[in-house]
Design a protein around this motif. Structure first.
Motif, PDB file in Angstrom:
ATOM      1  N   ARG A   1       0.835  -1.206   0.000  1.00  0.00           N
ATOM      2  CA  ARG A   1       0.000   0.000   0.000  1.00  0.00           C
ATOM      3  C   ARG A   1       0.871   1.259   0.000  1.00  0.00           C
ATOM      4  O   ARG A   1       0.515   2.268  -0.607  1.00  0.00           O
ATOM      5  N   ARG A   2       1.999   1.189   0.689  1.00  0.00           N
ATOM      6  CA  ARG A   2       2.918   2.326   0.715  1.00  0.00           C
ATOM      7  C   ARG A   2       3.450   2.613  -0.684  1.00  0.00           C
ATOM      8  O   ARG A   2       3.507   3.765  -1.124  1.00  0.00           O
ATOM      9  N   GLN A   3       3.840   1.569  -1.400  1.00  0.00           N
ATOM     10  CA  GLN A   3       4.315   1.743  -2.774  1.00  0.00           C
ATOM     11  C   GLN A   3       3.208   2.288  -3.670  1.00  0.00           C
ATOM     12  O   GLN A   3       3.455   3.157  -4.518  1.00  0.00           O
ATOM     13  N   ALA A   4       1.990   1.785  -3.471  1.00  0.00           N
ATOM     14  CA  ALA A   4       0.861   2.256  -4.276  1.00  0.00           C
ATOM     15  C   ALA A   4       0.596   3.734  -4.020  1.00  0.00           C
ATOM     16  O   ALA A   4       0.319   4.500  -4.951  1.00  0.00           O
TER      17      ALA A   4
ATOM     18  N   LEU B   1       2.762   6.014  -3.014  1.00  0.00           N
ATOM     19  CA  LEU B   1       3.838   6.786  -3.631  1.00  0.00           C
ATOM     20  C   LEU B   1       3.629   6.902  -5.137  1.00  0.00           C
ATOM     21  O   LEU B   1       3.739   7.991  -5.715  1.00  0.00           O
ATOM     22  N   LEU B   2       3.317   5.796  -5.796  1.00  0.00           N
ATOM     23  CA  LEU B   2       3.104   5.824  -7.248  1.00  0.00           C
ATOM     24  C   LEU B   2       1.941   6.740  -7.616  1.00  0.00           C
ATOM     25  O   LEU B   2       2.001   7.462  -8.612  1.00  0.00           O
ATOM     26  N   GLN B   3       0.909   6.738  -6.804  1.00  0.00           N
ATOM     27  CA  GLN B   3      -0.236   7.603  -7.076  1.00  0.00           C
ATOM     28  C   GLN B   3       0.161   9.072  -6.970  1.00  0.00           C
ATOM     29  O   GLN B   3      -0.208   9.894  -7.818  1.00  0.00           O
ATOM     30  N   LEU B   4       0.928   9.418  -5.948  1.00  0.00           N
ATOM     31  CA  LEU B   4       1.375  10.801  -5.779  1.00  0.00           C
ATOM     32  C   LEU B   4       2.307  11.227  -6.909  1.00  0.00           C
ATOM     33  O   LEU B   4       2.212  12.353  -7.417  1.00  0.00           O
ATOM     34  N   LEU B   5       3.206  10.342  -7.320  1.00  0.00           N
ATOM     35  CA  LEU B   5       4.100  10.663  -8.442  1.00  0.00           C
ATOM     36  C   LEU B   5       3.303  10.902  -9.716  1.00  0.00           C
ATOM     37  O   LEU B   5       3.584  11.844 -10.473  1.00  0.00           O
ATOM     38  N   ALA B   6       2.301  10.065  -9.952  1.00  0.00           N
ATOM     39  CA  ALA B   6       1.474  10.218 -11.147  1.00  0.00           C
ATOM     40  C   ALA B   6       0.712  11.537 -11.124  1.00  0.00           C
ATOM     41  O   ALA B   6       0.612  12.232 -12.142  1.00  0.00           O
ATOM     42  N   ILE B   7       0.183  11.912  -9.961  1.00  0.00           N
ATOM     43  CA  ILE B   7      -0.551  13.176  -9.831  1.00  0.00           C
ATOM     44  C   ILE B   7       0.364  14.353 -10.137  1.00  0.00           C
ATOM     45  O   ILE B   7      -0.009  15.277 -10.876  1.00  0.00           O
TER      46      ILE B   7
END
Length: 286
Positions: A152-155, A157-163
């Motif tokens: 969930r932590r990786q998910a 982070l990936l969501q924030l990077l994508a945003i």
């Protein structure tokens, strides 16, 4: 057609596909996550960290200098400060930044995702409450080392990077990187593999596309793609075969020809790779 001509042509036509291939090997890791309003914790001068920083500014005033370029982030800004950049950051004691942040590593194979980025990636968050909620969850998850929390932590982070990358207009930044240097060379090799799956291939042939001796080419390829070149060729052949088995009516013999294999050898390799025969795979995916 010569290897040089193939390399030149494929560099143009297949580089656009390189992003998806590279992202198959993307790994991310959060090394720190916190909410802070401390004044001393922000003021830094000419640091060059080996990790990436991701910030969401909740309030306050200040500035950031990345490789000599000055920015003035304000409330609602989400930003990525890439590893390897020279960073100076300042805020005011009477109105210091309140910031959600994390330190993270992001790599494609052994290659940093933001390698040689050299700039700040910054955007105005379209939904600050959503970003704040994701960051709050990320910070809570950082305290838990369990398997599910790590996922969930990786998910998060990936969501924030994508945003950040999408909101700041940087969605194609990896495509730009793919047209230059080692990534551009790699595009020609990957494109060549895609177009010649039906033909015999040798590592010497692939190494020749980028003018490297096979002894240098093998670790060079593995650095980006996470596997040796001939393993990758077999992987792509099996991926093509799986798509054909599940999405077409082509015979198994025809599919074996499409990936440059005799039927018996194809069936053996396919079963070793997937655990089931080609016919069983076709039945299970329809």
């Amino acid at each position: 057609m010569s290897a040089n001509m193939n390399s030149s042509r494929l560099n143009g036509t297949h580089t656009g596909n390189l992003t998806g291939r590279l992202l198959q090997n993307l790994t991310v890791r959060v090394t720190h996550a916190q909410l802070s309003s401390k004044y001393p914790g922000w003021d830094r001068s000419n640091e060059t960290p080996s990790f990436n920083r991701l910030y969401f500014i909740d309030s306050g005033e200040g500035k950031v200098i990345i490789n000599g370029e000055t920015h003035y982030p304000h409330a609602g800004h989400l930003m990525i400060m890439p590893a390897g950049t020279t960073q100076t950051s300042m805020t005011y004691p009477h109105n210091s930044y309140v910031r959600y942040y994390c330190h993270f590593d992001a790599q494609i194979g052994e290659w940093p995702l933001f390698h040689n980025a050299g700039k700040l990636y910054i955007c105005e968050a379209a939904d600050p409450d959503a970003v704040r909620a994701i960051f709050t969850e990320l910070i809570a998850l950082f305290q838990d080392d369990s398997f599910l929390s790590t996922l969930r932590r990786q998910a998060s982070l990936l969501q924030l990077l994508a945003i950040c990358l999408e909101g700041g207009g940087y969605a194609n930044f990896l495509d730009d990187v793919a047209h230059t240097g080692d990534q551009g060379k790699l595009a020609s090799v990957l494109g060549y593999i895609e177009e010649h799956l039906h033909e015999p291939m040798e590592v010497e042939e692939l190494a020749g596309l980028v003018h490297l001796h096979p002894n240098y080419f093998i670790p060079y390829f593995k650095k980006f793609m996470g596997m040796p070149p001939m393993h990758y060729v077999q992987y792509k052949r099996m991926e093509h075969a799986k798509r054909q088995l599940s999405g077409t009516k082509s015979s198994i013999g025809d599919i074996a020809e499409q990936v440059g294999m005799e039927l018996a050898h194809f069936s053996k390799v396919f079963k070793k790779t997937t655990g089931v025969s080609p016919s069983a795979y076709r039945s299970s995916t329809r």
